[in-house]
Scaffold this motif. Structure first.
Motif, PDB file in Angstrom:
ATOM      1  N   THR A 172      -2.171   8.934  -2.472  1.00 23.62           N
ATOM      2  CA  THR A 172      -3.072   8.282  -1.535  1.00 23.62           C
ATOM      3  C   THR A 172      -2.499   6.935  -1.113  1.00 23.62           C
ATOM      4  N   GLY A 173      -3.161   6.310  -0.168  1.00 26.54           N
ATOM      5  CA  GLY A 173      -2.719   5.018   0.348  1.00 26.54           C
ATOM      6  C   GLY A 173      -3.482   4.711   1.616  1.00 26.54           C
ATOM      7  N   GLY A 174      -3.555   3.451   1.970  1.00 28.75           N
ATOM      8  CA  GLY A 174      -4.229   3.066   3.197  1.00 28.75           C
ATOM      9  C   GLY A 174      -3.453   3.520   4.422  1.00 28.75           C
TER      10      GLY A 174
ATOM     11  N   ILE B   8       0.474   4.716  -2.673  1.00 21.89           N
ATOM     12  CA  ILE B   8       1.559   4.132  -1.889  1.00 21.89           C
ATOM     13  C   ILE B   8       1.057   2.790  -1.391  1.00 21.89           C
ATOM     14  N   ASP B   9       1.806   1.746  -1.692  1.00 21.58           N
ATOM     15  CA  ASP B   9       1.312   0.392  -1.460  1.00 21.58           C
ATOM     16  C   ASP B   9       2.257  -0.396  -0.560  1.00 21.58           C
ATOM     17  N   CYS B  10       1.679  -1.190   0.327  1.00 24.71           N
ATOM     18  CA  CYS B  10       2.453  -2.157   1.104  1.00 24.71           C
ATOM     19  C   CYS B  10       1.508  -3.271   1.508  1.00 24.71           C
TER      20      CYS B  10
ATOM     21  N   GLN C  49     -11.801   1.610   4.587  1.00 19.34           N
ATOM     22  CA  GLN C  49     -11.189   2.202   3.404  1.00 19.34           C
ATOM     23  C   GLN C  49     -11.372   1.261   2.219  1.00 19.34           C
ATOM     24  N   VAL C  50     -11.116   1.753   1.004  1.00 19.50           N
ATOM     25  CA  VAL C  50     -11.180   0.862  -0.144  1.00 19.50           C
ATOM     26  C   VAL C  50     -10.109  -0.218   0.004  1.00 19.50           C
ATOM     27  N   THR C  51     -10.295  -1.315  -0.691  1.00 24.43           N
ATOM     28  CA  THR C  51      -9.335  -2.409  -0.586  1.00 24.43           C
ATOM     29  C   THR C  51      -8.036  -2.045  -1.300  1.00 24.43           C
ATOM     30  N   ARG C  52      -7.003  -2.783  -0.964  1.00 23.76           N
ATOM     31  CA  ARG C  52      -5.716  -2.587  -1.625  1.00 23.76           C
ATOM     32  C   ARG C  52      -5.870  -2.753  -3.132  1.00 23.76           C
TER      33      ARG C  52
ATOM     34  N   VAL D 193       2.395   3.737  -8.895  1.00 23.31           N
ATOM     35  CA  VAL D 193       2.438   3.024  -7.615  1.00 23.31           C
ATOM     36  C   VAL D 193       3.860   3.052  -7.080  1.00 23.31           C
ATOM     37  N   ILE D 194       3.982   3.332  -5.776  1.00 24.39           N
ATOM     38  CA  ILE D 194       5.257   3.207  -5.076  1.00 24.39           C
ATOM     39  C   ILE D 194       5.084   2.129  -4.012  1.00 24.39           C
TER      40      ILE D 194
END
Length: 206
Positions: free
Chosen positions: A15-17, A138-140, A167-170, A180-181
């Protein structure tokens, strides 16, 4: 009666934003042999020209929500669901059972050593956490998200931030993740991270 999603012996919920690069990461895992089941791809196929969900959507929302070729008018629907919470609920009532059934069917024929479910709203949905062995976020940075989505979609920065706000927060996403990637630095920086996790997932799937 909808088909329950039977998780593989080992499965990952990715998942990811918006704009974080979920599809890019999924493609890299696929290159290494993982089976990918992408709920966004399934949703798009359901709402493609004359897709199987279109009759129910048009019956619920009217013919103005179809493009001339018979697909969902995404821009019009996006505007509606962001201004009317009941519209979002009505749309989800049509799409979610169909996505669930198609997801189960795809997972049933997966041949890889493990399955990665790509689920943009995995954290928001609540139910997905129980269906997968691990959650991969997946984070940025938020600025990177905005820039990527503006570049690919033509949306304004404010429009992108409105989607992100739904969406949910980071921080919430990272707190819910097992793995986490980071994806601020391009594809070549992704590869070693994906390869490292692939080896871990192979070990866990035995």
């Amino acid at each position: 009666m909808h088909t329950p999603i039977q998780p593989a012996a080992f499965s990952v919920g990715l998942t990811g934003g918006i704009g974080c690069g979920k599809s890019t990461v999924a493609d890299l895992f696929a290159e290494l042999g993982a089976s990918i089941v992408d709920t966004d791809v399934i949703a798009h196929s359901l709402t493609a020209p004359h897709g199987p969900a279109m009759p129910a959507i048009l019956a619920e929302f009217g013919p103005d929500f179809a493009t001339p070729d018979g697909a969902l008018d995404r821009a019009r629907m996006r505007t509606l669901v962001f201004s009317d919470a009941t519209a979002r609920t009505r749309l989800e009532a049509i799409l979610h059972p169909r996505i669930r059934d198609a997801t189960a069917a795809a997972a049933a024929i997966a041949t890889g050593p493990y399955v990665i479910y790509v689920v943009p709203l995995l954290i928001e949905s609540g139910a997905w956490r129980e269906r997968v062995s691990r959650v991969l976020a997946i984070d940025c940075s938020e600025d990177t998200q905005v820039a990527r989505v503006m570049r690919r979609s033509g949306l304004t920065a404010d429009a992108v931030r409105a989607i992100m706000a739904a969406q949910v927060t980071r921080q919430q996403r990272l707190a819910a993740a097992d793995d986490v990637i980071g994806n601020d630095d391009g594809v070549e920086a992704l590869r070693p991270q994906v390869e490292r996790l692939h080896k871990r997932y192979l070990a866990l799937s035995v």
